[in-house]
Design a protein around this motif. Structure first.
Motif, PDB file in Angstrom:
ATOM      1  N   PRO A 277       0.927  -1.162  -0.153  1.00 16.78           N
ATOM      2  CA  PRO A 277       0.119  -0.147   0.158  1.00 16.78           C
ATOM      3  C   PRO A 277       0.752   1.336   0.070  1.00 16.78           C
ATOM      4  N   LEU A 278       2.034   1.192   0.278  1.00 17.80           N
ATOM      5  CA  LEU A 278       3.049   2.399   0.472  1.00 17.80           C
ATOM      6  C   LEU A 278       3.631   2.573  -1.007  1.00 17.80           C
ATOM      7  N   GLY A 279       3.554   1.572  -1.798  1.00 18.58           N
ATOM      8  CA  GLY A 279       4.000   1.847  -3.240  1.00 18.58           C
ATOM      9  C   GLY A 279       5.635   1.893  -3.432  1.00 18.58           C
ATOM     10  N   LEU A 280       6.436   1.526  -2.283  1.00 14.95           N
ATOM     11  CA  LEU A 280       7.779   1.637  -2.599  1.00 14.95           C
ATOM     12  C   LEU A 280       8.154   0.338  -3.214  1.00 14.95           C
ATOM     13  N   MET A 281       7.742  -0.661  -2.657  1.00 11.33           N
ATOM     14  CA  MET A 281       8.087  -2.023  -3.494  1.00 11.33           C
ATOM     15  C   MET A 281       8.031  -2.138  -4.719  1.00 11.33           C
ATOM     16  N   ALA A 282       6.930  -1.113  -5.547  1.00 15.39           N
ATOM     17  CA  ALA A 282       7.152  -1.317  -7.067  1.00 15.39           C
ATOM     18  C   ALA A 282       8.008  -0.514  -7.646  1.00 15.39           C
ATOM     19  N   LEU A 283       8.866  -0.015  -6.801  1.00 19.35           N
ATOM     20  CA  LEU A 283      10.002   1.015  -7.486  1.00 19.35           C
ATOM     21  C   LEU A 283      10.975  -0.039  -7.986  1.00 19.35           C
ATOM     22  N   GLY A 284      11.746   0.276  -8.976  1.00 16.21           N
ATOM     23  CA  GLY A 284      12.837  -0.422  -9.533  1.00 16.21           C
ATOM     24  C   GLY A 284      13.893  -0.437  -8.645  1.00 16.21           C
ATOM     25  N   ASN A 285      14.907  -1.454  -8.753  1.00 22.07           N
ATOM     26  CA  ASN A 285      16.360  -1.557  -7.876  1.00 22.07           C
ATOM     27  C   ASN A 285      17.024  -0.249  -8.263  1.00 22.07           C
ATOM     28  N   ASN A 286      17.176   0.326  -9.184  1.00 23.73           N
ATOM     29  CA  ASN A 286      17.850   1.799  -9.530  1.00 23.73           C
ATOM     30  C   ASN A 286      17.436   2.745  -8.637  1.00 23.73           C
ATOM     31  N   ARG A 287      16.383   2.737  -7.833  1.00 27.68           N
ATOM     32  CA  ARG A 287      15.820   3.679  -6.843  1.00 27.68           C
ATOM     33  C   ARG A 287      15.449   3.254  -5.579  1.00 27.68           C
ATOM     34  N   PHE A 288      15.127   2.027  -5.326  1.00 26.68           N
ATOM     35  CA  PHE A 288      14.934   1.687  -4.166  1.00 26.68           C
ATOM     36  C   PHE A 288      15.423   0.214  -3.975  1.00 26.68           C
ATOM     37  N   LEU A 289      16.088  -0.155  -2.633  1.00 22.39           N
ATOM     38  CA  LEU A 289      16.792  -1.403  -2.387  1.00 22.39           C
ATOM     39  C   LEU A 289      16.142  -1.676  -0.931  1.00 22.39           C
ATOM     40  N   VAL A 290      15.706  -2.911  -0.521  1.00 23.35           N
ATOM     41  CA  VAL A 290      15.542  -3.274   0.596  1.00 23.35           C
ATOM     42  C   VAL A 290      15.725  -4.630   0.846  1.00 23.35           C
ATOM     43  N   THR A 291      15.973  -4.819   2.223  1.00 23.79           N
ATOM     44  CA  THR A 291      16.707  -6.099   2.640  1.00 23.79           C
ATOM     45  C   THR A 291      15.847  -6.451   3.935  1.00 23.79           C
ATOM     46  N   PRO A 292      15.970  -7.493   4.323  1.00 20.41           N
ATOM     47  CA  PRO A 292      14.860  -8.250   5.536  1.00 20.41           C
ATOM     48  C   PRO A 292      15.648  -8.194   6.791  1.00 20.41           C
ATOM     49  N   HIS A 293      15.742  -6.927   7.180  1.00 19.33           N
ATOM     50  CA  HIS A 293      16.338  -6.945   8.600  1.00 19.33           C
ATOM     51  C   HIS A 293      17.513  -7.721   8.884  1.00 19.33           C
ATOM     52  N   ALA A 294      18.535  -7.694   7.890  1.00 26.28           N
ATOM     53  CA  ALA A 294      19.605  -8.669   7.812  1.00 26.28           C
ATOM     54  C   ALA A 294      20.994  -8.092   8.298  1.00 26.28           C
ATOM     55  N   ALA A 295      21.058  -6.656   8.557  1.00 23.52           N
ATOM     56  CA  ALA A 295      22.022  -5.817   8.712  1.00 23.52           C
ATOM     57  C   ALA A 295      23.134  -6.696   9.974  1.00 23.52           C
ATOM     58  N   GLY A 296      22.332  -6.966  10.909  1.00 17.87           N
ATOM     59  CA  GLY A 296      23.185  -7.474  12.065  1.00 17.87           C
ATOM     60  C   GLY A 296      23.247  -8.765  12.154  1.00 17.87           C
ATOM     61  N   ALA A 297      22.842  -9.579  11.162  1.00 17.95           N
ATOM     62  CA  ALA A 297      22.973 -10.973  11.133  1.00 17.95           C
ATOM     63  C   ALA A 297      23.864 -11.690  10.660  1.00 17.95           C
ATOM     64  N   THR A 298      25.025 -11.874  11.444  1.00 21.56           N
ATOM     65  CA  THR A 298      26.382 -12.608  11.086  1.00 21.56           C
ATOM     66  C   THR A 298      26.670 -13.413  12.226  1.00 21.56           C
TER      67      THR A 298
END
Length: 344
Positions: A277-298
């Motif tokens: 509903p926010l419309g961000l996921m429809a933006l292409g990878n050249n504009r918007f990147l998203v990862t699944p809360h993975a930054a701290g997972a090592t």
């Protein structure tokens, strides 16, 4: 001779622990039940029955309803820092349940991931990979990060590491916003403390590391994004809610921001492009990147966070005190007392 404290019943969700981790937890006198990530509310409520503590490591939501059956629960330890979206802290406080997190335990992992997102968004790596694998060979001219300005909002442990990597590794200029000055960083890296409006106007890369709270909720909105330097990119490895989603989408579509990347999303699990509903996921990878809360997972940060969580659980159960408690008001509602091992 002292009597060993009784073992504690703990629920741990959302973490793929190694045999070494399991043995280490057993040595900490914990009876741990491991469950998968993303437990529905009803299943989580059932799993919390008879548990003394809960280590939340996935995307489960410790809602008021989920906690309603947890009559023995005394502490929820969040495996990371940004617990706000996953724990109803007010409900936990009312129930006399301590909430803790693990500040600093995953700082190195998050800082390195932040640099990765920065490079990806700045040089369009994911987008170019997608295009190339689709049989297209796009012509593109990128920009160096060297000598560009990095603006860091929130100069805590993670922000400081990002500043050091960017300055020492890429030769970037660094400005920052923080409630307190950081004289060591200013001396070592020649970083400069500024107001948010100045940071937004100067920065080629804006990286958010502020903790979430009433003062930072939607701190980056329409007015702030209108002030950004044209062609800047925004990186958010803190919490999604630091940025207003509608304003972010508008800034990406009209080109004020060249790109944005975030770890985690406003809706968890994130919806598909067709259902967002926010419309961000429809933006292409050249504009918007998203990862699944993975930054701290090592692997390294997991053990550090588990260690912090177990220390918090032990401290709360034995003394009622721990420096990582985020809701000290729980004590006014607690219907239990700390239990220490007694000599015999």
């Amino acid at each position: 001779m002292t009597m060993r404290a009784p073992s504690r019943r703990v629920l741990l969700t959302g973490v793929d622990v190694t045999p070494a981790d399991i043995e280490w937890l057993r040595q900490q006198n914990l009876e741990v039940e491991f469950r998968r990530s993303d437990l529905p509310e009803v299943e989580l409520a059932r799993a919390l029955v008879d548990k003394d503590a809960y280590i939340l490591g996935g995307i489960e939501r410790a809602t008021a309803a989920a906690l309603s059956t947890a009559g023995d629960l005394k502490v929820i330890a969040f495996l990371g820092v940004g617990y706000h979206a996953y724990i109803d802290t007010a409900a936990a406080t009312t129930a006399g349940i301590a909430v803790t997190n693990a500040p600093g335990a995953n700082a190195r992992a998050v800082a390195e991931f932040t640099i990765g997102l920065m490079l990806d968004a700045w040089r369009r790596i994911t987008d170019l990979t997608t295009e190339t694998k689709a049989g297209r060979w796009p012509g593109t001219t990128g920009r160096n990060l060297h000598a560009k300005t990095l603006g860091i909002v929130g100069m805590g442990a993670i922000g400081a590491l990002v500043a050091r990597i960017a300055a020492n590794g890429f030769g970037m200029r660094v400005v920052y916003v923080s409630p307190t000055a950081k004289p060591d960083l200013e001396r070592d890296l020649a970083v400069r403390r500024v107001e948010l409006c100045e940071l937004l106007a100067e920065s080629d890369v804006i990286s958010l590391h502020a903790p979430f709270g009433p003062q930072t909720d939607r701190m980056i909105g329409e007015a702030q994004l209108a002030a950004v330097k044209h062609g800047a990119i925004l990186i958010n490895t803190s919490e999604a809610a630091l940025v207003d989603p509608a304003s972010l989408r508008t800034a990406l579509l009209d080109g004020r921001l060249a790109a944005a990347a975030m770890d985690g999303y406003y809706i968890v699990p994130a919806p598909s492009a067709q259902e967002d509903p926010l419309g961000l996921m429809a933006l292409g990878n050249n504009r918007f990147l998203v990862t699944p809360h993975a930054a701290g997972a090592t692997e390294d940060s997991l053990r550090a966070m588990l260690t912090a969580n177990v220390e918090s659980i032990r401290n709360i159960l034995e003394t009622g005190e721990d420096p990582r408690v985020v809701n000290p008001g729980f004590r006014a509602h607690a219907r239990w007392s700390p239990v220490r091992a007694r000599p015999r």
